[in-house]
Design an enzyme around this catalytic site. Structure first.
Site, mmCIF file in Angstrom:
data_model
loop_
_atom_site.group_PDB
_atom_site.id
_atom_site.type_symbol
_atom_site.label_atom_id
_atom_site.label_comp_id
_atom_site.label_asym_id
_atom_site.label_seq_id
_atom_site.Cartn_x
_atom_site.Cartn_y
_atom_site.Cartn_z
ATOM 1 N N ASP A 61 45.332 37.253 44.011
ATOM 2 C CA ASP A 61 44.788 37.703 42.733
ATOM 3 C C ASP A 61 44.772 39.232 42.732
ATOM 4 O O ASP A 61 43.784 39.862 43.110
ATOM 5 C CB ASP A 61 43.382 37.139 42.531
ATOM 6 C CG ASP A 61 42.894 37.319 41.109
ATOM 7 O OD1 ASP A 61 43.740 37.460 40.210
ATOM 8 O OD2 ASP A 61 41.673 37.298 40.893
ATOM 9 N N HIS B 241 32.621 38.552 51.527
ATOM 10 C CA HIS B 241 33.242 39.431 50.526
ATOM 11 C C HIS B 241 32.207 39.902 49.512
ATOM 12 O O HIS B 241 32.141 41.098 49.192
ATOM 13 C CB HIS B 241 34.368 38.697 49.820
ATOM 14 C CG HIS B 241 34.975 39.469 48.689
ATOM 15 N ND1 HIS B 241 35.727 40.610 48.872
ATOM 16 C CD2 HIS B 241 34.922 39.280 47.342
ATOM 17 C CE1 HIS B 241 36.131 41.086 47.710
ATOM 18 N NE2 HIS B 241 35.650 40.291 46.759
ATOM 19 N N ASP C 69 38.648 31.822 38.344
ATOM 20 C CA ASP C 69 38.569 32.521 39.619
ATOM 21 C C ASP C 69 37.117 32.556 40.083
ATOM 22 O O ASP C 69 36.252 33.102 39.389
ATOM 23 C CB ASP C 69 39.104 33.950 39.472
ATOM 24 C CG ASP C 69 39.295 34.633 40.815
ATOM 25 O OD1 ASP C 69 39.608 33.941 41.801
ATOM 26 O OD2 ASP C 69 39.143 35.867 40.877
ATOM 27 N N GLU D 104 43.356 34.636 48.561
ATOM 28 C CA GLU D 104 42.632 33.492 48.031
ATOM 29 C C GLU D 104 43.398 32.198 48.296
ATOM 30 O O GLU D 104 44.598 32.208 48.576
ATOM 31 C CB GLU D 104 42.390 33.651 46.523
ATOM 32 C CG GLU D 104 41.686 34.957 46.153
ATOM 33 C CD GLU D 104 41.150 34.974 44.731
ATOM 34 O OE1 GLU D 104 40.947 33.864 44.162
ATOM 35 O OE2 GLU D 104 40.932 36.071 44.193
ATOM 36 N N GLN E 109 38.917 47.952 36.866
ATOM 37 C CA GLN E 109 37.871 46.939 36.890
ATOM 38 C C GLN E 109 36.477 47.541 36.955
ATOM 39 O O GLN E 109 35.557 47.096 36.257
ATOM 40 C CB GLN E 109 38.094 46.009 38.080
ATOM 41 C CG GLN E 109 37.103 44.861 38.177
ATOM 42 C CD GLN E 109 37.380 43.953 39.365
ATOM 43 O OE1 GLN E 109 38.361 44.131 40.078
ATOM 44 N NE2 GLN E 109 36.517 42.988 39.583
ATOM 45 N N TYR F 66 34.076 33.278 43.172
ATOM 46 C CA TYR F 66 33.606 34.432 43.956
ATOM 47 C C TYR F 66 32.775 33.854 45.088
ATOM 48 O O TYR F 66 31.577 34.081 45.187
ATOM 49 C CB TYR F 66 32.772 35.326 43.026
ATOM 50 C CG TYR F 66 32.397 36.689 43.534
ATOM 51 C CD1 TYR F 66 33.341 37.575 44.043
ATOM 52 C CD2 TYR F 66 31.068 37.117 43.442
ATOM 53 C CE1 TYR F 66 32.972 38.841 44.461
ATOM 54 C CE2 TYR F 66 30.691 38.382 43.846
ATOM 55 C CZ TYR F 66 31.647 39.247 44.361
ATOM 56 O OH TYR F 66 31.286 40.510 44.763
ATOM 57 N N LYS G 141 42.264 42.653 36.020
ATOM 58 C CA LYS G 141 42.622 41.423 36.724
ATOM 59 C C LYS G 141 43.725 40.615 36.023
ATOM 60 O O LYS G 141 44.426 39.852 36.688
ATOM 61 C CB LYS G 141 41.381 40.523 36.848
ATOM 62 C CG LYS G 141 40.219 41.150 37.589
ATOM 63 C CD LYS G 141 40.469 41.246 39.069
ATOM 64 C CE LYS G 141 40.324 39.915 39.734
ATOM 65 N NZ LYS G 141 40.408 40.023 41.214
#
Length: 433
Positions: free
Chosen positions: A249, A149, A142, A217, A256, A144, A269
């Site tokens: 996701d 964001h 995953d 995503e 988290q 970023y 996650k």
């Protein structure tokens, strides 16, 4: 050209439908036996309008006979629970299949159209089959890669003046996620439990997440593997990508935020991620190539790639609140906003010699745009719960409630309004243990 806007099929396809003749995305399905029709085991299929074209049946009806690479296509590859083995046959085979199917489905080709028994064997309504998870990834990463964001999250949790960490503009940041908990659209998601610590609490508690969230995503599927110790030059990165799908996701923000230091996401996650059932090929996305955002500072040479490697794809998130009958669109954005492209993500991933495997799944990370209505997570839309999102029925959301259903959709639009879409990925939140 298979994406020619003028192409038409003999199958009736409504304007704006995500699966016109120009698309032909791949997936996997099965059908249970009924009083009127026999069942099937898992089969590979292609979406065309509201139908599924059964690739095994197409082969058994003889429509691949004598057609180049397709003449020797192993039948068992078309009767599997994932696309992995088919993908492993290589790009020339994928292209040959799409080319042949495009020919068979064109409005002026009678080969399949005028044979009622063959049509009945090959063409199934999507509502009559169960769509399965299209790939079985052994590995999932995953990223970023949305600067909007990352800036929003950094502003919430750190100093707004220094929202991005020093490495962010130099490399595509990512973590390795849990492949076993990836599920197909329509699979409910149970609210996870774990440790969470309120800011004013002296110690953590254990229980269901109170800050369950989605993340909009786009994921891509590896189509060509590598051997351990072999980097992928960025000019060749897209040669290793089979296609693209939608990806949610799911995130438990309270779990988290407590656990992520110093090693990153874990229980917040790995409880579930959802994928759309259709994989749109890179060839189908060619008309939507666009330049990406300006990258400053200039990336290091191994991440520099000439030409447009971003894609103009409209994305949206809709929410069907618990107990409601009508959904409401809560976010609209575009894949082109992504700072780091898929090519850069893959090239960086393999730059240390990490081996890629066919069927691996890479997700973009949350895709947010520059405006308040283009944010790709509830964390941003409600700004960490400080600005709850109002809904048409008078209720509001800071995070997701049990019974809420999240639906994500996406498409690219050709010059005449024909849309090449992904369908949707949806999931309902169920109460936890």
């Amino acid at each position: 050209m298979l994406t020619d806007p003028a192409l038409r099929s003999w199958i009736d396809i409504a304007p704006g439908h995500p699966f016109p003749l120009q698309n032909l995305p791949f997936g996997v399905f099965e059908r249970e036996a009924t009083a009127g029709a026999p069942g099937t085991g898992p089969r590979l299929g292609v979406a065309i309008g509201s139908y599924v074209l059964d690739l095994y049946a197409v082969q058994q009806q003889g429509f691949f006979d004598g057609v180049g690479l397709l003449a020797g296509l192993p039948p068992k590859v078309l009767r599997r629970r994932s696309l992995n083995r088919f993908i492993g046959l290589g790009r020339p085979v994928w292209r040959a299949v799409r080319q042949r199917l495009s020919e068979l489905l064109r409005h002026d080709n009678p080969e399949l159209r005028d044979h009622e028994d063959a049509v009945r064997a090959c063409l199934l309504r999507q509502t009559d089959v169960q769509l399965l998870q299209p790939i079985k990834p052994r590995n999932y990463t995953d990223f970023y890669s949305s600067i909007e964001h990352a800036t929003n999250v950094g502003s919430m949790f750190r100093d707004p003046a220094n929202a991005l960490l020093p490495n962010w503009r130099h490399l595509p940041v990512a973590y390795h996620g849990r492949a076993s908990s990836i599920v197909v659209s329509g699979t409910p998601i149970c609210r996870p439990q774990g440790q969470r610590k309120a800011p004013d609490a002296e110690a953590p508690t254990f229980g269901p997440s109170q800050q369950l969230d989605f993340e909009l995503e786009v994921g891509f599927v590896v189509g060509k593997g590598t051997t351990l110790g072999s980097p992928v030059p960025i000019a060749e990165a897209e040669d290793h990508i089979f296609g693209v799908l939608l990806f949610n996701d799911w995130s438990a923000r309270d779990l988290q935020s407590w656990e992520y230091a110093p090693l990153g996401p874990f229980l917040g996650k790995n409880f579930g991620s959802s994928v759309s059932p259709w994989v749109v090929t890179m060839d189908a996305l060619e008309p939507f190539r666009v330049p990406g955002p300006a990258q400053l500072p200039t990336p290091l040479p191994y991440l520099q790639v000439p030409g447009p490697h971003h894609f103009d794809l409209q994305l949206e998130v809709a929410l069907l609140p618990a107990g409601a009958t009508e959904e409401v669109v809560i976010s609209q954005t575009n894949f082109r906003h992504l700072y780091w492209s898929m090519a850069q993500q893959l090239a960086h991933h393999a730059s240390n010699g990490c081996n890629l495997e066919v069927g691996d799944l890479y997700a973009s990370g949350t895709i947010s745009g520059p405006t308040p209505d283009s944010l790709g997570s509830m964390l941003e839309l409600a700004w960490r719960g400080t600005r709850p999102l109002p809904l048409p029925d008078g209720s509001e959301r800071s995070f997701l409630l049990d019974g809420d259903t999240v639906i994500m959709r996406g498409y690219g639009e050709l010059s005449n309004g024909v849309r090449i879409g992904f369908g949707e990925v949806r999931g309902m939140v169920l109460a936890g243990l």
